[in-house]
Motif scaffolding. Structure first.
Motif, PDB file in Angstrom:
ATOM      1  N   LYS A   1      27.570 -16.244   9.450  1.00  0.00           N
ATOM      2  CA  LYS A   1      28.363 -16.717   8.305  1.00  0.00           C
ATOM      3  C   LYS A   1      27.461 -17.440   7.297  1.00  0.00           C
ATOM      4  O   LYS A   1      27.486 -17.135   6.112  1.00  0.00           O
ATOM      5  N   SER A   2      26.673 -18.408   7.787  1.00  0.00           N
ATOM      6  CA  SER A   2      25.795 -19.148   6.876  1.00  0.00           C
ATOM      7  C   SER A   2      24.779 -18.201   6.239  1.00  0.00           C
ATOM      8  O   SER A   2      24.435 -18.358   5.062  1.00  0.00           O
ATOM      9  N   ALA A   3      24.315 -17.231   7.011  1.00  0.00           N
ATOM     10  CA  ALA A   3      23.345 -16.271   6.471  1.00  0.00           C
ATOM     11  C   ALA A   3      23.977 -15.495   5.311  1.00  0.00           C
ATOM     12  O   ALA A   3      23.314 -15.203   4.316  1.00  0.00           O
TER      13      ALA A   3
ATOM     14  N   ILE B   1      31.384 -22.971   0.595  1.00  0.00           N
ATOM     15  CA  ILE B   1      31.882 -24.023   1.481  1.00  0.00           C
ATOM     16  C   ILE B   1      31.638 -23.584   2.920  1.00  0.00           C
ATOM     17  O   ILE B   1      32.340 -22.724   3.452  1.00  0.00           O
ATOM     18  N   ASP B   2      30.608 -24.156   3.509  1.00  0.00           N
ATOM     19  CA  ASP B   2      30.232 -23.745   4.867  1.00  0.00           C
ATOM     20  C   ASP B   2      30.907 -24.651   5.903  1.00  0.00           C
ATOM     21  O   ASP B   2      31.336 -25.766   5.576  1.00  0.00           O
ATOM     22  N   ASP B   3      30.994 -24.163   7.111  1.00  0.00           N
ATOM     23  CA  ASP B   3      31.614 -24.905   8.218  1.00  0.00           C
ATOM     24  C   ASP B   3      32.966 -25.490   7.803  1.00  0.00           C
ATOM     25  O   ASP B   3      33.261 -26.667   8.044  1.00  0.00           O
ATOM     26  N   ALA B   4      33.779 -24.632   7.230  1.00  0.00           N
ATOM     27  CA  ALA B   4      35.086 -25.071   6.712  1.00  0.00           C
ATOM     28  C   ALA B   4      36.019 -25.521   7.840  1.00  0.00           C
ATOM     29  O   ALA B   4      37.010 -26.191   7.583  1.00  0.00           O
TER      30      ALA B   4
HETATM   31 MG    MG Z   1      26.752 -21.581  10.094  1.00  0.00          MG
END
Ligand code: MG
Ligand code: ADP
Length: 359
Positions: free
Chosen positions: A45-47, A137-140
Motif C-alpha cells: 500500500k505505502s509503495a 493518507i497512509d495507515d488510515a
Molecule cells: Mg504501509
C-alpha cells in the motif's frame, strides 16, 4: 531485521497504478476524486502511495499518516495534512478561520467536525486553485476518528476540485467513515510477479526448487518476499542477527510445541527445497513420529505438509531454524545429508554435510 527496501520500479500492480494514474489525471483536469487502497501489511500500500507521489507530475503533495500513538488525539492527522496549506488561513472567512483555529490550536473551543469539515474544504480548494493537490493518507486504519470523519467528508465533496485523495488502510481496520468511497483491495502479487521481485534481489542466489518454495510460502506478499534473504536459501541461515517481531511471534508459537514437533519443523526449516519426501526420510532417520508431529504442526497453523512442505510464512521457517540449539541443527543437517541421494544431488548432500559440521 534484514528487510530489503525495494526502492526501484514497482513489480506488477498494473491495475492499481492504472487506477492511480486515472485518478490524478482527472484531478488535474478539475475532476477530483478519492481512492481507498486496502490490503494486509506488506502488500504494498505505502509503495503504491509512493508511486502516486513520484508520478503525479505538476501536483502539489500534502500527506498525513495515521499513527497508533495519536489515534486518541482529535484532528492529529488532519493537522499534518493541513500544515503546509495554513498559509491560506488568512484568506478564509472568519467562521472557517475560527473552526480551524479551534481544531488545531491550543485554545479550547468546540472541536466540531461539522464546522471543521467545510473549513478544511475551503482551505483545500483555495490551495488547489494555485496547483492541483494530491493528498496521500497512509495507515488510515490508525486515523483519529475526528480526522477520518473530516477526511471522508472531503473525499465526498471534491468532485469539482482539482484534488485527488488516496487512502491506504488495512482491511479490517479501515475506518468505517471511509466505507462507501471508491476502493481497491490489494491481493498478493501473481506468481510471475513474485518471481520477478525475487529475481531483482541480486543477493538471493537460489536454485529453481528453492525459488518455487519461497514464492509458495510468501503467497505473493511483497514484504514476505523481501524478507526472504533472512529466511534462507542455500546460504547458511543467519542465526546471530536480531529476529524481526514477525519472526519472534512465530518463534514463541514454535517453542510452545512438544520436542518431536519442534524437531520436525527444524528438519523442514533446514531443507531449503521443501521436498516432503526428503523430510519424511530425514524424520525416520531421526526417529521422529513424523505423521503425528506433522499433524500437530499443521494444527498449530505453522506449516502444511503435502508433496511440498509449506511454512505459513517465510519467517516461520527461519524462526523454526533459530529456535533449535546449534547441536540440534547439526544433527538435523546430518540426517538430511544421510538421506540425500549422493548420485542425483551431490551438491545438496555436500552442503548439508558442511552445515552438519559447522552450523
Ligand atoms: Mg504501509
Ligand atoms: N509491487 C511491488 N514491487 C516491488 N516492491 C514492492 C511492491 N509492493 C511492495 N513492495 C515492497 O514491499 C515492502 C512492503 O510494502 P509496503 O508498501 O510497505 O506495504 P504496506 O504499506 O502494504 O504494509 C516495501 O519494501 C515495498 O517497497
Amino acid at each position: 531485521m534484514r528487510t530489503v527496501h525495494f526502492s526501484g520500479r514497482l513489480v506488477g500492480r498494473q491495475e492499481e497504478t492504472g487506477r492511480l494514474a486515472g485518478l490524478t489525471a482527472a484531478a488535474r483536469a478539475g475532476r477530483g476524486g478519492a481512492l481507498v487502497l486496502t490490503g494486509e501489511p506488506g502488500t504494498g500500500k505505502s509503495a503504491l502511495l509512493d508511486h502516486a507521489r513520484r508520478t503525479a507530475d505538476g501536483m502539489r503533495l500534502v500527506r498525513a499518516c495515521g499513527s497508533r500513538f495519536e489515534k486518541e488525539l482529535p484532528f492529529a492527522a488532519l493537522h499534518q495534512l493541513c500544515l503546509p496549506m495554513l498559509g491560506h488561513l488568512s484568506e478564509l472567512p472568519a467562521q472557517h478561520h475560527d473552526a480551524l483555529r479551534s481544531a488545531f490550536g491550543p485554545a479550547p473551543g468546540a472541536r466540531d467536525v461539522s464546522r471543521v469539515g467545510p473549513a478544511v474544504l475551503d482551505l483545500l480548494s483555495r490551495a488547489a486553485r494555485a496547483q492541483p493537490l494530491l493528498c496521500l493518507i497512509d495507515d488510515a486504519h490508525w486515523l483519529d476518528s475526528a480526522s477520518s470523519h473530516v477526511l471522508a467528508f472531503l473525499a465526498r465533496r471534491i468532485a469539482g476540485e482539482p484534488v485527488a485523495m488516496v487512502f491506504a488502510a488495512r482491511p479490517a481496520g479501515a475506518a468505517g467513515e471511509l466505507t462507501g468511497l471508491p476502493g481497491l483491495s490489494l491481493s498478493g502479487l501473481s506468481d510471475t510477479d513474485a518471481r520477478m521481485l525475487l529475481a531483482s534481489l541480486s543477493h538471493t542466489a537460489v536454485d529453481d526448487q528453492v525459488r518455487r518454495r519461497l514464492v509458495l510460502e510468501a503467497r505473493g506478499n511483497p514484504l514476505a518476499l523481501l524478507e526472504v534473504p533472512s529466511a534462507g536459501g542455500y546460504a547458511p541461515l543467519d542465526t546471530s542477527s536480531v529476529p524481526s517481531p514477525t519472526e519472534r511471534g512465530h518463534r514463541s508459537r514454535i517453542e510452545a510445541l512438544p520436542a518431536d514437533v519442534r524437531l520436525l519443523l527444524t528438519v523442514a526449516s533446514a531443507d531449503p527445497t521443501g521436498d516432503a519426501a526428503l523430510l519424511w526420510a530425514a524424520a525416520r532417520h531421526l526417529g521422529i513420529d513424523a505423521m503425528a508431529s506433522a499433524a500437530a504442526a499443521t494444527a498449530a497453523g505453522l506449516a502444511e505438509f503435502a508433496t511440498q512442505v509449506r511454512f505459513c510464512h517465510p519467517l516461520a521457517r527461519s524462526a523454526a531454524y533459530r529456535a533449535a540449539a546449534p547441536g540440534e541443527r547439526r544433527r538435523v543437517h546430518g540426517a538430511l545429508a544421510a538421506v540425500t541421494d549422493p548420485a542425483t544431488d551431490p551438491d545438496r548432500r555436500a552442503w548439508h554435510r558442511a552445515q552438519a559440521a559447522s552450523s
